[in-house]
Design a protein around this motif. Sequence first.
Motif, PDB file in Angstrom:
ATOM      1  N   ARG A   4       0.822  -1.220   0.000  1.00 10.73           N
ATOM      2  CA  ARG A   4       0.000   0.000   0.000  1.00 10.73           C
ATOM      3  C   ARG A   4       0.847   1.257   0.000  1.00 10.73           C
ATOM      4  O   ARG A   4       0.328   2.363   0.041  1.00 10.73           O
ATOM      5  CB  ARG A   4      -0.945   0.016   1.211  1.00 10.73           C
ATOM      6  CG  ARG A   4      -1.797  -1.230   1.387  1.00 10.73           C
ATOM      7  CD  ARG A   4      -2.536  -1.602   0.126  1.00 10.73           C
ATOM      8  NE  ARG A   4      -3.431  -0.549  -0.330  1.00 10.73           N
ATOM      9  CZ  ARG A   4      -3.996  -0.520  -1.519  1.00 10.73           C
ATOM     10  NH1 ARG A   4      -3.744  -1.478  -2.391  1.00 10.73           N
ATOM     11  NH2 ARG A   4      -4.804   0.470  -1.849  1.00 10.73           N
ATOM     12  N   LEU A  95      -9.147   3.658  12.441  1.00 10.57           N
ATOM     13  CA  LEU A  95      -9.625   3.175  11.142  1.00 10.57           C
ATOM     14  C   LEU A  95      -9.655   4.296  10.112  1.00 10.57           C
ATOM     15  O   LEU A  95      -9.237   4.113   8.962  1.00 10.57           O
ATOM     16  CB  LEU A  95     -11.026   2.568  11.301  1.00 10.57           C
ATOM     17  CG  LEU A  95     -11.085   1.159  11.910  1.00 10.57           C
ATOM     18  CD1 LEU A  95     -12.520   0.804  12.288  1.00 10.57           C
ATOM     19  CD2 LEU A  95     -10.519   0.141  10.924  1.00 10.57           C
ATOM     20  N   HIS A  99      -7.358   4.525   6.863  1.00 10.64           N
ATOM     21  CA  HIS A  99      -8.087   4.507   5.591  1.00 10.64           C
ATOM     22  C   HIS A  99      -7.643   5.661   4.693  1.00 10.64           C
ATOM     23  O   HIS A  99      -7.573   5.508   3.466  1.00 10.64           O
ATOM     24  CB  HIS A  99      -9.586   4.590   5.851  1.00 10.64           C
ATOM     25  CG  HIS A  99     -10.410   4.536   4.595  1.00 10.64           C
ATOM     26  ND1 HIS A  99     -10.575   3.379   3.858  1.00 10.64           N
ATOM     27  CD2 HIS A  99     -11.097   5.510   3.927  1.00 10.64           C
ATOM     28  CE1 HIS A  99     -11.326   3.636   2.803  1.00 10.64           C
ATOM     29  NE2 HIS A  99     -11.661   4.923   2.826  1.00 10.64           N
ATOM     30  N   THR A 102      -4.939   4.496   2.694  1.00  8.96           N
ATOM     31  CA  THR A 102      -5.323   3.269   1.961  1.00  8.96           C
ATOM     32  C   THR A 102      -4.977   1.990   2.720  1.00  8.96           C
ATOM     33  O   THR A 102      -4.905   0.916   2.120  1.00  8.96           O
ATOM     34  CB  THR A 102      -4.705   3.201   0.545  1.00  8.96           C
ATOM     35  OG1 THR A 102      -3.307   2.897   0.644  1.00  8.96           O
ATOM     36  CG2 THR A 102      -4.906   4.497  -0.213  1.00  8.96           C
ATOM     37  N   GLN A 104      -5.957  -0.918   5.578  1.00  7.76           N
ATOM     38  CA  GLN A 104      -7.145  -1.497   6.200  1.00  7.76           C
ATOM     39  C   GLN A 104      -6.734  -2.545   7.222  1.00  7.76           C
ATOM     40  O   GLN A 104      -5.976  -3.467   6.914  1.00  7.76           O
ATOM     41  CB  GLN A 104      -8.047  -2.139   5.144  1.00  7.76           C
ATOM     42  CG  GLN A 104      -9.381  -2.611   5.708  1.00  7.76           C
ATOM     43  CD  GLN A 104     -10.298  -3.117   4.605  1.00  7.76           C
ATOM     44  OE1 GLN A 104      -9.892  -3.868   3.739  1.00  7.76           O
ATOM     45  NE2 GLN A 104     -11.554  -2.693   4.646  1.00  7.76           N
ATOM     46  N   ARG A 106      -7.093  -5.715   9.721  1.00  7.42           N
ATOM     47  CA  ARG A 106      -7.784  -7.004   9.755  1.00  7.42           C
ATOM     48  C   ARG A 106      -7.352  -7.772  10.997  1.00  7.42           C
ATOM     49  O   ARG A 106      -6.531  -7.303  11.778  1.00  7.42           O
ATOM     50  CB  ARG A 106      -7.473  -7.819   8.494  1.00  7.42           C
ATOM     51  CG  ARG A 106      -7.975  -7.170   7.202  1.00  7.42           C
ATOM     52  CD  ARG A 106      -7.527  -7.963   5.976  1.00  7.42           C
ATOM     53  NE  ARG A 106      -7.966  -7.325   4.732  1.00  7.42           N
ATOM     54  CZ  ARG A 106      -9.096  -7.597   4.111  1.00  7.42           C
ATOM     55  NH1 ARG A 106      -9.925  -8.505   4.615  1.00  7.42           N
ATOM     56  NH2 ARG A 106      -9.428  -6.990   2.998  1.00  7.42           N
ATOM     57  N   TRP A 108      -9.069  -8.540  13.748  1.00  5.82           N
ATOM     58  CA  TRP A 108      -9.455  -7.861  14.975  1.00  5.82           C
ATOM     59  C   TRP A 108      -9.734  -8.851  16.102  1.00  5.82           C
ATOM     60  O   TRP A 108     -10.355  -9.892  15.903  1.00  5.82           O
ATOM     61  CB  TRP A 108     -10.724  -7.032  14.741  1.00  5.82           C
ATOM     62  CG  TRP A 108     -10.471  -5.740  14.020  1.00  5.82           C
ATOM     63  CD1 TRP A 108     -10.428  -5.557  12.670  1.00  5.82           C
ATOM     64  CD2 TRP A 108     -10.227  -4.463  14.601  1.00  5.82           C
ATOM     65  NE1 TRP A 108     -10.186  -4.242  12.372  1.00  5.82           N
ATOM     66  CE2 TRP A 108     -10.054  -3.542  13.540  1.00  5.82           C
ATOM     67  CE3 TRP A 108     -10.152  -3.999  15.916  1.00  5.82           C
ATOM     68  CZ2 TRP A 108      -9.808  -2.187  13.760  1.00  5.82           C
ATOM     69  CZ3 TRP A 108      -9.904  -2.653  16.140  1.00  5.82           C
ATOM     70  CH2 TRP A 108      -9.727  -1.763  15.070  1.00  5.82           C
ATOM     71  N   HIS A 123     -12.961  -9.789   8.771  1.00  8.21           N
ATOM     72  CA  HIS A 123     -11.859  -8.991   9.299  1.00  8.21           C
ATOM     73  C   HIS A 123     -11.524  -9.329  10.752  1.00  8.21           C
ATOM     74  O   HIS A 123     -10.643  -8.708  11.346  1.00  8.21           O
ATOM     75  CB  HIS A 123     -12.176  -7.491   9.199  1.00  8.21           C
ATOM     76  CG  HIS A 123     -12.181  -6.993   7.797  1.00  8.21           C
ATOM     77  ND1 HIS A 123     -12.429  -5.668   7.471  1.00  8.21           N
ATOM     78  CD2 HIS A 123     -11.967  -7.628   6.614  1.00  8.21           C
ATOM     79  CE1 HIS A 123     -12.375  -5.514   6.165  1.00  8.21           C
ATOM     80  NE2 HIS A 123     -12.100  -6.697   5.623  1.00  8.21           N
TER      81      HIS A 123
END
Length: 387
Positions: A4, A95, A99, A102, A104, A106, A108, A123
Motif C-alpha cells: 500500500r 480506522l 483509511h 489506503t 485497512q 484485519r 481484529w 476482518h
Amino acid sequence: MYRRIDVDEDDAQYQRILWRNDPTEDIKEYFCSTVMFGTSSAPFTAIRTMHQLANDEGIKYPLAVDVIKYEMYVDDILSGGESIERAQELQRQILAMLHSGTFQLRKWAANNPKLLENVPTEHKATHGVLHLNAKETIKTLGLSWNPATDNFEFNLNFKIPSGAATKRSILSTTARLFDPLGWLNPVIVTAKIIMHQLWSLKLGWDTPVPDGIQTPWKRFIEELPNISQIRLPRWLDTGATNPAKELHVFCDASTLAYSATAYLQVRDEGGKWCTSLLPKITIPRAELCGALLAAKLVQFLQKHLRLPIDHSRILFWTDTMIVLGWIRGDPNRWKIFVSNRIHKILEVSEQGQWRYVASEDNPADCSSRGLSSLKLAQHQLWWRGPF
C-alpha cells in the motif's frame, strides 16, 4: 502493508524484477512501484510512512496519533481504552486515519464483544487466542493474548530432542527461546548458564556433552512445558481514575549474570495495593552493573509506558550494601570503573531513591541465578515481588 506504500519512480528503478511466464518467452524486466519485500530498507520505510501519516492526519484524528507512533509493532496494533466509549472512539479514529492512507486493519480481537460489533466477520481474528508472534514460526516459545480471559499466555511448540545433547543442539534450542519481554528470564538464564559452561569446556559442536551438563539440560528440557501454566493479566489498572502508582525496581548479580526487574504497584478503590511484573532485561556480568541496569530500565519504562508516576514514588532496591554505599557516597572518590557507573546511575535517579532489600526478598535474584520452569510458574516472589 508494504504493497500500500508507493515508491518514487526514480527510486523504484532500483527495485528490478526479471520475469517470464514460460521458459520459451523472452525475459521481461520490471520495476516494483511499491515497497518491496526483502529489501533492507523496507521495514524502516513502512514505519516511517506510518509516522508521517500520523503527523499529516493528526489534527483530524488526535487519539490515533499516539497509537500509530507508540503502540504499533510493524503491522500489528495493540491498544485500548479506559471505557468502552473511549475504546470505540479510538477504534473509529484509527480506522479513519489508516483509511486515509489506503490501509485497512484485519484480524481484529478484543476482550469486549461491543468493540467487534461493526467489524466484518472476515476482518476478525479466526481464532479465540491471538498469537502475538505468529510469524516467528521457528521459535520454540510464543506469547499469546487470550481475549476471553484478558491474560497473556505462553504457548510451547517444542519436541524433546532424542539422543545425547551436543553443543550444537543445546545452542539451537537456546536460540529458539523467544522471550522479548523478559517475563521468563529465570528460565532463559538457566539455559544460558548451561551454554556458558559449554564454551569453557571447548567441546566440538557434535561431541556429546559430559554428564555434569547432560543431566541438568535434560531436566531443563523436560520441565520446559510447565511454562504453559503461566497466566499474566494484561490490564495493569493504570487508568486516570487511579492516580496512586509506585514503581519499584530491584537489581541483583551472581558470578554468571546480573539483572534488574520492575514492579508497578497500583492502589485500588478499596485501598489495596495491586502489584504487576513489568518487562525487563538481563545481561551477563556483576552487582554495580545490575544497579546501572535498573536505572536504565526505569528510563525505558518511563519512555514506553508513559505512566504519570511521581518521581518520589520510584524506588530502587539492591541487596548489596557496598553498592548502596557507592551510590550514596561521592562518585568522584571511587575508581574509574565504579565512578563512571555511579555517575550514570545518578543521571536518572537520586541517592534518596535507593534502598536496601534482603537477598531472600529480592526478586531480581531469580533471574541472576535462574529457576526451573517447574518452580517459576508458582514462584510468587518473581511474579508479585516481596510486597
